[in-house]
Scaffold this active site. Structure first.
Site, PDB file in Angstrom:
ATOM      1  CG  ASP A   1      -2.030   0.995   1.372  1.00 21.38           C
ATOM      2  OD1 ASP A   1      -2.438   1.440   0.027  1.00 21.38           O
ATOM      3  OD2 ASP A   1      -2.447   1.461   2.470  1.00 21.38           O
ATOM      4  CG  LEU A   2       1.562   5.792  -1.669  1.00 23.56           C
ATOM      5  CD1 LEU A   2       3.040   5.372  -1.904  1.00 23.56           C
ATOM      6  CD2 LEU A   2       1.082   6.812  -2.619  1.00 23.56           C
TER       7      LEU A   2
ATOM      8  CG  ASP B   1      -2.480   2.478   6.238  1.00 22.80           C
ATOM      9  OD1 ASP B   1      -2.322   2.098   5.050  1.00 22.80           O
ATOM     10  OD2 ASP B   1      -2.935   3.300   6.696  1.00 22.80           O
TER      11      ASP B   1
END
Length: 265
Positions: A31-32, A206
């Site tokens: 994920d970023l 997250d």
């Protein structure tokens, strides 16, 4: 803990940090926001970063290209932030995927037009709210107006109930998106094509949207790594924040733990 598909849901306060070495023939799905980059007050404030760029280059070499970014952001925005250095990307929660066969993109759902108007009007009524239109989804960020959280979520829930759109609650954002793909399905799709085929998936994220990715990684022989505060999760390891993620990936490279391929110090 409660069962969830083929994965098990854990209380994240029981979760250790991930192993220093990645599994043999690993593939990384990252994920970023909140994972590779800190979450900012406004999405456009996230930009290129020298340390992250160098690490992604090293990981891509060490893993023979088996690195993908899987994010809720639009593809164009991801390419801006990552400076185009990651070819394999699943954007808008998987509704857009760039893989071995080019870019695959879902068709926007007709119900988005009405949801777009409602959320845009809410943003006009509160300067702290930020409306975001990704074409395949629309969202309302309330990070700068936390007192509006309940009203935003209630409005988004009503829109979801009266339409065929999928409600996606994220970190201080309510998003309504075209139904279809998700992050877990994107992982499965990548693993059916080069250079990811036959790899052991490691999904790092997250947000609640990343739970689909954790479940897919577990089902396909790998594991998930939760980033951030404790919560029930399908991940089996946890790291504190994006700085810890970058540190862990750097150590994995230095340990020669990049999936049995070439190691990069």
């Amino acid at each position: 803990m409660t069962a969830f598909g083929s994965a098990v849901r854990h209380a994240s306060d029981d979760l250790p940090p991930p192993p220093v070495a990645l599994p043999p023939h690993a593939a990384l799905f990252l994920d970023l926001d909140g994972t590779l980059a800190p979450i900012m007050p406004r999405p456009e404030q996230v930009g290129p970063d020298a340390r992250r760029a160098a690490l992604l280059d090293d990981l891509t070499r060490a893993l023979d290209g088996r690195v993908a970014v899987v994010s809720g952001r639009a593809l164009k925005d991801l390419d801006r932030i990552l400076e185009g250095r990651v070819p394999a990307i699943a954007a808008v929660h998987g509704l857009v995927r760039r893989g071995a066969h080019g870019v695959e993109c879902a068709k926007p759902h007709a119900d988005l037009d009405y949801a777009r108007g409602v959320l845009r009007d809410l943003a006009r009524g509160d300067k702290g709210l930020l409306f975001e239109d990704k074409g395949l989804s629309v969202g309302l960020h309330y990070r700068n107006a936390p007192s509006a959280a309940e009203a935003v979520i209630e409005a988004a829930e009503r829109l979801a109930q009266s339409s065929e759109l999928v409600l996606q609650l994220g970190d201080m954002v309510a998003e309504l998106r075209t139904p279809g793909q998700d992050k877990g399905k994107s992982v499965s799709a990548f693993l059916r094509e080069a250079p990811f085929d036959g790899a052991c998936p490691v999904f790092v994220g997250d947000d609640l949207t990343d739970e689909d990715g954790f479940a897919a990684a577990a089902r396909l022989g790998g594991y998930g790594v939760l980033v951030g505060p404790e919560r029930p999760t399908q991940a089996v390891y946890r790291l504190e924040d994006c700085g810890a993620v970058l540190d862990w990936l750097s150590v994995a490279l230095g340990a020669g733990g990049a999936g049995g391929g070439r190691s990069v110090a």
